[in-house]
Write an enzyme that holds these catalytic residues in place. Sequence first.
Site, PDB file in Angstrom:
ATOM      1  N   HIS A 179       0.813  -1.229   0.000  1.00  0.00           N
ATOM      2  CA  HIS A 179       0.000   0.000   0.000  1.00  0.00           C
ATOM      3  C   HIS A 179       0.843   1.274   0.000  1.00  0.00           C
ATOM      4  O   HIS A 179       0.323   2.344   0.291  1.00  0.00           O
ATOM      5  CB  HIS A 179      -0.967  -0.006   1.194  1.00  0.00           C
ATOM      6  CG  HIS A 179      -2.049  -1.031   1.070  1.00  0.00           C
ATOM      7  ND1 HIS A 179      -2.898  -1.384   2.099  1.00  0.00           N
ATOM      8  CD2 HIS A 179      -2.438  -1.790   0.012  1.00  0.00           C
ATOM      9  CE1 HIS A 179      -3.751  -2.314   1.682  1.00  0.00           C
ATOM     10  NE2 HIS A 179      -3.480  -2.582   0.431  1.00  0.00           N
ATOM     11  N   SER A 230      -7.255  -7.060   9.574  1.00  0.00           N
ATOM     12  CA  SER A 230      -8.676  -7.403   9.662  1.00  0.00           C
ATOM     13  C   SER A 230      -9.111  -8.237   8.459  1.00  0.00           C
ATOM     14  O   SER A 230     -10.220  -8.744   8.419  1.00  0.00           O
ATOM     15  CB  SER A 230      -9.523  -6.133   9.756  1.00  0.00           C
ATOM     16  OG  SER A 230      -9.265  -5.305   8.641  1.00  0.00           O
TER      17      SER A 230
HETATM   18  P1  OAD Z   1      -7.250  -2.815  10.320  1.00  0.00           P
HETATM   19  O1  OAD Z   1      -7.239  -1.630  11.191  1.00  0.00           O
HETATM   20  O2  OAD Z   1      -8.403  -3.026   9.415  1.00  0.00           O
HETATM   21  O3  OAD Z   1      -7.134  -4.128  11.204  1.00  0.00           O
HETATM   22  C1  OAD Z   1      -6.210  -4.229  12.249  1.00  0.00           C
HETATM   23  C2  OAD Z   1      -6.241  -5.650  12.775  1.00  0.00           C
HETATM   24  O4  OAD Z   1      -5.232  -5.777  13.747  1.00  0.00           O
HETATM   25  C3  OAD Z   1      -7.574  -6.043  13.451  1.00  0.00           C
HETATM   26  O5  OAD Z   1      -7.955  -7.327  12.997  1.00  0.00           O
HETATM   27  C4  OAD Z   1      -7.208  -6.079  14.939  1.00  0.00           C
HETATM   28  O6  OAD Z   1      -7.958  -7.057  15.636  1.00  0.00           O
HETATM   29  C5  OAD Z   1      -5.745  -6.456  14.879  1.00  0.00           C
HETATM   30  N1  OAD Z   1      -4.919  -6.017  16.006  1.00  0.00           N
HETATM   31  C6  OAD Z   1      -4.996  -4.881  16.731  1.00  0.00           C
HETATM   32  N2  OAD Z   1      -4.007  -4.817  17.637  1.00  0.00           N
HETATM   33  C7  OAD Z   1      -3.275  -5.937  17.477  1.00  0.00           C
HETATM   34  C8  OAD Z   1      -2.082  -6.457  18.100  1.00  0.00           C
HETATM   35  N3  OAD Z   1      -1.453  -5.800  19.069  1.00  0.00           N
HETATM   36  N4  OAD Z   1      -1.614  -7.655  17.672  1.00  0.00           N
HETATM   37  C9  OAD Z   1      -2.242  -8.347  16.683  1.00  0.00           C
HETATM   38  N5  OAD Z   1      -3.349  -7.906  16.071  1.00  0.00           N
HETATM   39  C10 OAD Z   1      -3.850  -6.716  16.439  1.00  0.00           C
HETATM   40  O7  OAD Z   1      -5.867  -2.792   9.502  1.00  0.00           O
HETATM   41  P2  OAD Z   1      -5.496  -3.504   8.132  1.00  0.00           P
HETATM   42  O8  OAD Z   1      -6.028  -4.880   8.064  1.00  0.00           O
HETATM   43  O9  OAD Z   1      -4.031  -3.311   7.960  1.00  0.00           O
HETATM   44  O10 OAD Z   1      -5.358   0.811   3.531  1.00  0.00           O
HETATM   45  O11 OAD Z   1      -6.256  -2.598   7.085  1.00  0.00           O
HETATM   46  C11 OAD Z   1      -6.069  -2.843   5.730  1.00  0.00           C
HETATM   47  C12 OAD Z   1      -6.025  -1.547   4.970  1.00  0.00           C
HETATM   48  O12 OAD Z   1      -7.199  -0.785   5.241  1.00  0.00           O
HETATM   49  C13 OAD Z   1      -4.908  -0.618   5.361  1.00  0.00           C
HETATM   50  O13 OAD Z   1      -3.690  -0.920   4.723  1.00  0.00           O
HETATM   51  C14 OAD Z   1      -5.418   0.715   4.954  1.00  0.00           C
HETATM   52  C15 OAD Z   1      -6.826   0.593   5.463  1.00  0.00           C
HETATM   53  O14 OAD Z   1      -7.754   1.405   4.889  1.00  0.00           O
HETATM   54  C16 OAD Z   1      -4.989   1.960   2.947  1.00  0.00           C
HETATM   55  O15 OAD Z   1      -4.741   2.970   3.562  1.00  0.00           O
HETATM   56  C17 OAD Z   1      -4.919   1.871   1.475  1.00  0.00           C
END
Ligand code: OAD
Length: 246
Positions: free
Chosen positions: A111, A193
Amino acid sequence: MDALVVARSVAVVTGAGMSAESGVPTFRGAGGLWRQFRPEDLATPEAFARNPALVWEWYWWRRRKIADARPNPGHVTIAHFESRFPEFVVLTQNVDGLHQDAGSRRLLELHGNIWRARCTREPGRIIDERGRPIPDVDLDTPAVAPALPTCEACGALLRPDIVWFGEPLDQAALDSAAAAVRTCDVLFVVGTSAVVYPAAGLPGLAKRHGAVVIEVNVDETPFTREADIVLEGPSGVVLPEIEARL
Ligand code: OAD
């Protein structure tokens, strides 16, 4: 965990949760950025065309939040894994650069990177802005925005080198990521997520090609039921524990 002991090829898909313990906000869930802000105002090409100052202010605000963040033990473990397995790659959705700060070199940033900007006229012109002063902006009281950054070569507006909603990922990076998960023995899916495609499709692809998929997350995700092993807990704790057992 036996699969990991004998694995030759390991890949890791990471998301915002990976950096949560470094103090970087996630997007979804409690305290997530998308609870406070609307992606369509800040993270789409249309939003930038409409109001580039607002979009830059948001990225400057985020840069300030990330500037002092340091890799956590999860990032460090993943960096160690690189020398442990003959084939290894990190496929990150994160734009914060913390994997590199921890020492990871075999890495694809799907990204983009928040510290880079690129020319809106010639997208191949990438500018590394790390180390440059970050304008101090107050998102609650939009005052006069600082001058927006422009390309030194042609004067066109610069934009954050980030993949926004509605934009395609770099095809070469996506192809490499898909090839890595198709051929790996073990795939870790850490702190994501698993809802934003195409990255969210990588764990399923790995499974269909026979990898053992290990999810590390503090919560359930749409992928949890498909995962072979689910390790519930913060990645900064769970990953070092795995390393200690290897
Ligand atoms: P999210 O914010 O959607 O998800 C974060 C995940 O991390 C969730 O499933 C939480 O349960 C988990 N989580 C939180 N704290 C944690 C910890 N200490 N250890 C392990 N897990 C933990 O983030 P992404 O999946 O990265 O895109 O989101 C995907 C994309 O959506 C991002 O790259 C961004 C966003 O919009 C762009 O900006 C293009």
